[in-house]
Design an enzyme around this catalytic site. Sequence first.
Site, PDB file in Angstrom:
ATOM      1  N   CYS A 103       0.574  -0.850   0.291  1.00  0.00           N
ATOM      2  CA  CYS A 103       0.475   0.186   0.238  1.00  0.00           C
ATOM      3  C   CYS A 103       0.862   1.315   0.350  1.00  0.00           C
ATOM      4  O   CYS A 103       2.069   1.210  -0.729  1.00  0.00           O
ATOM      5  CB  CYS A 103      -1.193  -0.226   1.558  1.00  0.00           C
ATOM      6  SG  CYS A 103      -1.949   1.292   1.614  1.00  0.00           S
ATOM      7  N   LEU A 104       0.455   2.238   0.818  1.00  0.00           N
ATOM      8  CA  LEU A 104       1.363   3.338   1.196  1.00  0.00           C
ATOM      9  C   LEU A 104       2.913   3.433   1.115  1.00  0.00           C
ATOM     10  O   LEU A 104       3.468   3.456   1.068  1.00  0.00           O
ATOM     11  CB  LEU A 104       1.046   3.950   2.476  1.00  0.00           C
ATOM     12  CG  LEU A 104       1.718   6.065   2.658  1.00  0.00           C
ATOM     13  CD1 LEU A 104       1.579   6.692   1.183  1.00  0.00           C
ATOM     14  CD2 LEU A 104       0.969   5.947   3.138  1.00  0.00           C
TER      15      LEU A 104
END
Length: 588
Positions: free
Chosen positions: A320-321
């Site tokens: 993800c991030l």
Amino acid sequence: MLQKQARALPVEVGSPQAAAHARAVDSDRALHATLAPLTGGLSPTALSQAYADWLAHLFWSPARQRELAHDALQRASRVTEAGLFPTSPWSLIAPQPQDRRFSAPEWQQAPFNLMAQGFLLAEEWWHNATTGNRGVSRQNEKIVEFATRQMLDVFAPSNFPWTNPEVIRRTLASGGGNVTAGLHNWWEDLLHTVSHDPEPNPDFKVGRDVAVTPGKVVYSNHLIELIQYAPATAEVRPEPVLIVPAWIMKYYILDLSPHNSLVKYLTEQGFTVFMVSWRNPTERERDVSLEDYRRLGVMAALDAVGAIVPGQRIHTAGYCLGGTLLSIAAAAMSRDGDERLKSITLFAAQTDFTEAGELTLFINESQVAFLEDMMWKRGVLDTSQMAGAFQILRSNDLIWSRMVRDYLMGERSPPNDLMAWNADATRMPYRMHSEYLRKLFLDNDLAGGHYMVDDKPIALSDIHTPMFVVGTLRDHVAPWRSTYKIHLLADAEITFCLTGGGHNAGIVSPPSPTAHGYQVMVKEADGPYVGPDVWLAEAPHAEGSWWTEWVNWLGVRSGAPVSPPQMGLPGATVAALPDAPGSYVLQT
């Protein structure tokens, strides 16, 4: 004689006018921060601008108004006719495959079937009314359609006890026991909300039931603890694996229970695994920047791993991030001639944010400024605000269906490790989140070659390291077509893998008879680009878990097994090192 136009004089720093301006700005920001809980963090200005755009164009389109009015009358006539002369269930309109609100057999009986069809016809009419109007900006059209759908979902017949046949049946069968149980569940949730305490998960305690793969904290700074996991085989691959999770979540999403821990699986396949565990920020970290996360996170972890396993290039993976941050770090390293990375793996991570799904609907200047004001007061984006943003993307599954189950049916879902992890939320520092929204979502600097590291721009096209990129079919946070855009950006061999499930369940997909299955195809570094729709049609299907595909991919790019490396930095006493999962993951 023409009169000269008056020019505004600059306000001198430190002057009474500057102080008055600063007080006015702070007062407005305080007002916005106070309004935020009432609007769910949505900017009233952004929402009103979108509806104004839609209404204005609809007002000046009388033919379109007549078309919509005629359609509404036809739909009403069809519902009336179906009520007077009943036909087979779902003869007017059927729910979408992903809409499970009306899936129970009771919804096929009158009058509930007619109620459901009337609601679905109205929902379809509003979708048609809010889309396809010439002149409305694409962004505003999406906002209006999304917001209208959210408001309509409140009035679905499945949400009310007197129009939901499942609830009626349960009430009659239990003699009203479901009502008593539902009130108890509601009161329990209310107490947790008022007290701001997370929901208890006594069955899944971190370090006892989840995050239990043996390991040691071998390095720490103000932002991270680095965990080195104990080897599970007599010999290991010489290249270590460093995993960078998102700080929007606790790292143990990748080390849940032993049966679905990606970390445990990797160690059992003969890999030395390191994991970054992020601090849960408080107001003291309000000024921590996105660059701090790169420098104190990815780069500090790479330095520590390199000291523990010297002379070896490193397999890296970001979720993800964390994957976005890893891509930033990798591009900067490639620019600067740093060749420590053996491979790069991205789990549901975006590098181009032009098609980042419904999460970007409200990412405009008005919304970002409103969020900044909300964070400015507290110094962080709170856990409840983060959870609310994700829940609204899947309101039918995460809000309304849960309310029906918990409060109307009087049930509770049996606890599981993924639910326990989901309730263990984290905060986001004010400065970092502002930079993230502006530089990545709003301005798309990373994909555009405008993102700065050490005062110089980076380009993802500088990345030549082999990449394994995972997308998930039902991802509402990082849609797979968005993650696929790495093909347009990185000048590297890319193995793209598309698996079933969503942002979390698609990644936590261990080998088992119920694994989602996946598609995978390789694009060589100098190979031609294939669009996502063509890729979806041409990529071969495989049964089972994508974990096995990734481990095989890592194995091909790893050396022959050797003795495991030491635990901890040179000179460290193993007995003195803190045990995994460390202390940062326990911060609330």
